[in-house]
Scaffold this motif. Structure first.
Motif, PDB file in Angstrom:
ATOM      1  N   MET A   1       0.704  -1.124  -0.033  1.00  0.00           N
ATOM      2  CA  MET A   1       0.115   0.045   0.026  1.00  0.00           C
ATOM      3  C   MET A   1       1.093   1.178   0.063  1.00  0.00           C
ATOM      4  O   MET A   1       0.481   2.535   0.048  1.00  0.00           O
ATOM      5  N   PHE A   2       2.202   1.096   0.110  1.00  0.00           N
ATOM      6  CA  PHE A   2       3.060   2.091   0.226  1.00  0.00           C
ATOM      7  C   PHE A   2       3.388   2.254  -1.459  1.00  0.00           C
ATOM      8  O   PHE A   2       3.266   1.741  -2.173  1.00  0.00           O
ATOM      9  N   GLY A   3       3.915   3.436  -1.894  1.00  0.00           N
ATOM     10  CA  GLY A   3       4.389   3.750  -3.074  1.00  0.00           C
ATOM     11  C   GLY A   3       5.780   2.951  -3.629  1.00  0.00           C
ATOM     12  O   GLY A   3       6.247   2.213  -2.627  1.00  0.00           O
ATOM     13  N   PRO A   4       6.319   3.521  -4.565  1.00  0.00           N
ATOM     14  CA  PRO A   4       7.482   2.644  -5.110  1.00  0.00           C
ATOM     15  C   PRO A   4       8.661   2.979  -4.253  1.00  0.00           C
ATOM     16  O   PRO A   4       8.890   4.063  -3.599  1.00  0.00           O
ATOM     17  N   GLY A   5       9.578   2.002  -4.040  1.00  0.00           N
ATOM     18  CA  GLY A   5      10.835   2.464  -3.116  1.00  0.00           C
ATOM     19  C   GLY A   5      10.671   1.397  -1.859  1.00  0.00           C
ATOM     20  O   GLY A   5       9.956   0.971  -1.487  1.00  0.00           O
ATOM     21  N   PRO A   6      11.986   1.617  -1.058  1.00  0.00           N
ATOM     22  CA  PRO A   6      11.833   0.853   0.179  1.00  0.00           C
ATOM     23  C   PRO A   6      10.833   0.839   0.999  1.00  0.00           C
ATOM     24  O   PRO A   6      10.370   2.194   1.426  1.00  0.00           O
ATOM     25  N   VAL A   7      10.634  -0.001   1.769  1.00  0.00           N
ATOM     26  CA  VAL A   7       9.694  -0.109   2.947  1.00  0.00           C
ATOM     27  C   VAL A   7      10.305  -0.904   4.135  1.00  0.00           C
ATOM     28  O   VAL A   7      10.787  -1.874   3.973  1.00  0.00           O
ATOM     29  N   VAL A   8      10.563   0.048   5.328  1.00  0.00           N
ATOM     30  CA  VAL A   8      11.706  -0.446   6.323  1.00  0.00           C
ATOM     31  C   VAL A   8      10.641  -0.322   7.559  1.00  0.00           C
ATOM     32  O   VAL A   8       9.569   0.304   7.835  1.00  0.00           O
ATOM     33  N   VAL A   9      11.026  -1.554   8.211  1.00  0.00           N
ATOM     34  CA  VAL A   9      10.319  -2.015   9.297  1.00  0.00           C
ATOM     35  C   VAL A   9      10.972  -1.882  10.631  1.00  0.00           C
ATOM     36  O   VAL A   9      12.506  -2.352  10.822  1.00  0.00           O
ATOM     37  N   GLY A  10      10.796  -0.756  11.670  1.00  0.00           N
ATOM     38  CA  GLY A  10      11.725  -0.753  12.774  1.00  0.00           C
ATOM     39  C   GLY A  10      11.686  -1.736  13.850  1.00  0.00           C
ATOM     40  O   GLY A  10      10.727  -2.793  13.748  1.00  0.00           O
ATOM     41  N   PRO A  11      12.378  -2.075  14.687  1.00  0.00           N
ATOM     42  CA  PRO A  11      12.411  -3.257  15.543  1.00  0.00           C
ATOM     43  C   PRO A  11      11.058  -3.136  16.663  1.00  0.00           C
ATOM     44  O   PRO A  11      10.755  -2.037  16.862  1.00  0.00           O
ATOM     45  N   ALA A  12      11.003  -4.308  17.242  1.00  0.00           N
ATOM     46  CA  ALA A  12       9.727  -4.298  17.940  1.00  0.00           C
ATOM     47  C   ALA A  12       9.849  -3.837  19.289  1.00  0.00           C
ATOM     48  O   ALA A  12      11.332  -4.043  19.909  1.00  0.00           O
ATOM     49  N   VAL A  13       9.197  -2.926  20.079  1.00  0.00           N
ATOM     50  CA  VAL A  13       9.502  -2.455  21.459  1.00  0.00           C
ATOM     51  C   VAL A  13       8.144  -2.812  22.269  1.00  0.00           C
ATOM     52  O   VAL A  13       7.098  -3.135  21.640  1.00  0.00           O
ATOM     53  N   THR A  14       8.502  -2.449  23.429  1.00  0.00           N
ATOM     54  CA  THR A  14       7.199  -2.842  24.312  1.00  0.00           C
ATOM     55  C   THR A  14       6.160  -2.248  24.604  1.00  0.00           C
ATOM     56  O   THR A  14       5.139  -2.507  25.032  1.00  0.00           O
ATOM     57  N   ASP A  15       6.148  -0.540  24.351  1.00  0.00           N
ATOM     58  CA  ASP A  15       4.823  -0.114  24.528  1.00  0.00           C
ATOM     59  C   ASP A  15       5.152   1.201  23.578  1.00  0.00           C
ATOM     60  O   ASP A  15       6.217   1.623  22.903  1.00  0.00           O
ATOM     61  N   LEU A  16       4.246   2.010  23.543  1.00  0.00           N
ATOM     62  CA  LEU A  16       3.949   3.336  22.656  1.00  0.00           C
ATOM     63  C   LEU A  16       5.171   4.178  23.176  1.00  0.00           C
ATOM     64  O   LEU A  16       5.620   4.904  22.266  1.00  0.00           O
TER      65      LEU A  16
END
Length: 405
Positions: free
Chosen positions: A264-279
């Motif tokens: 659902m993003f446009g062209p180019g990289p889509v990067v996922v950050g590390p999981a953390v415990t809370d907001l």
């Protein structure tokens, strides 16, 4: 001529009779107003289970709305030539705006139906003789206006709530990215109904798509998957923060949650950050994801989506000090702690084009010893020296560690 005069007289007499009947009905309605409102609230308590569960304050407001509705109907019934009744002000203007959060539109329709039933059940008693049909038609017309006004009120409340939520989401995303106002994040998240963990961030461009429309699509898809979601724009990048549905395995949660949204993003990289415990800790994931989007250009063959931790070397080259610290801690320090043979073997192996035999000759050991040491390096760091990508990560990590020393 006499026939015409007779017809006009009969028409005038009929009109006068209607007015007299209406006036008599109005008098009866005025005497019964309080009783009708009380009967409506009593019927709600007996028929609507959700009404019984409401707080005493909200029940009192609903009762006031019912009383106001009956009073406004009587006032309008007195003067049928006034046109459409001003229901929004006369009826719903008595209740606080917060009541729309306690009572849903469906529940409002149920309340209207109860009030209609109460009034219709007493039409024969309330209407003066001959005015029953007149009163029934007025009740139907009035309740239709109440229904339309209810829908308008809830539509406006939803629109205002949606606009407020969008502004609040943008504020939270900005705070996470820049690291300020973190003490208010939990409160802001609670205002949006945020409850799920772990929390991850996803960053990427939207291309030529309409920004707000694209963000709405991403939000909708994330909520259908059971995630809590915040989304905002940072320049040309979209940043999405997910409270991941607990059906996902904790170790696979970042990629499992991000993969259905990447398209659902446009062209180019889509990067996922590390999981953390809370907001409140999500700033680390947001910053890593945004840093990864910038640095991903240096790795054209990166998967999509890609974890920000898989882009540590590129992020270091782009000046990310957090990535530099992480790469040293996760790769160089474990090798250094394991003893000089591993570091020496890795250095010689990388310098000699990943040749087992050349490395063994330079170190005066058997090739099997080199194989064993390389396997230990892979176990300690998670990167395989004989793999092209693994050797690149290890080379950068070793260089950074030596510079730090």
């Amino acid at each position: 001529m006499e026939s015409t005069d007779q017809g006009e007289f009969e028409h005038f007499a009929d009109g006068a009779d209607d007015d007299a009947i209406r006036a008599a009905t109005v008098a009866r309605l005025e005497r019964a107003m309080g009783e009708l409102g009380t009967a409506a609230v009593s019927r709600m308590e007996s028929r609507l289970s959700w009404f019984r569960r409401m707080s005493a304050e909200d029940r009192s407001w609903v009762g006031l709305v019912a009383q106001s509705g009956v009073a406004a109907f009587v006032d309008w019934f007195k003067s049928p030539d006034r046109g459409r009744p001003a229901i929004t002000v006369e009826v719903f203007g008595t209740a606080p705006r917060e009541l729309t959060r306690s009572v849903t539109l469906q529940q409002t329709v149920e309340m209207i139906r109860v009030v209609i039933d109460v009034v219709e059940a007493r039409v024969e008693d309330l209407a003066s003789p001959g005015g029953e049909q007149q009163l029934r038609e007025a009740v139907l017309r009035y309740t239709r206006e109440v229904a339309f006004s209810s829908a308008r009120i809830y539509a406006r409340a939803a629109e205002a709530r949606g606009a407020w939520d969008a502004r609040l989401e943008a504020l939270i995303v900005d705070a996470l990215l820049h690291g300020d106002r973190e003490e208010g994040l939990q409160t802001w998240g609670s205002a949006l109904g945020w409850s799920r963990t772990p929390v991850i961030a996803i960053a990427g461009g939207l291309g030529e798509r309409d920004n707000e429309g694209a963000l709405d699509d991403i939000r909708a898809a994330a909520r259908r998957a059971g995630h809590d979601v915040l989304a905002g724009l940072q320049g040309e990048r979209a940043v999405v923060v997910l409270g991941v549905n607990d059906k996902y395995d904790k170790t696979d949660a970042p990629m499992a949650a991000a993969e259905p949204l990447a398209g659902m993003f446009g062209p180019g990289p889509v990067v996922v950050g590390p999981a953390v415990t809370d907001l409140q800790s999500a700033n680390r994931s947001v910053r890593s994801a945004v840093s990864g989007v910038r640095a991903a250009l240096a790795w054209p063959d990166a998967p999509r989506p890609v974890l920000s931790d898989d882009l540590l070397p590129e992020r270091v080259l782009d000046g990310d000090t957090v990535a530099r610290r992480q790469l040293i801690d996760e790769v160089y320090h474990p090798l250094s702690a394991a003893g000089s043979p591993l570091l020496d073997t890795l250095s010689v192996y990388l310098e000699h084009a990943s040749s087992l035999e050349a490395t063994a000759r330079m170190l005066f050991v058997h090739p099997n010893t080199v194989r064993y040491r390389l396997s230990r390096i892979a176990e300690l760091t998670g990167h395989v020296p004989s793999d092209g990508r693994g050797s690149f990560v290890l080379r950068i990590a070793v260089a950074l560690g030596r510079l730090e020393r």
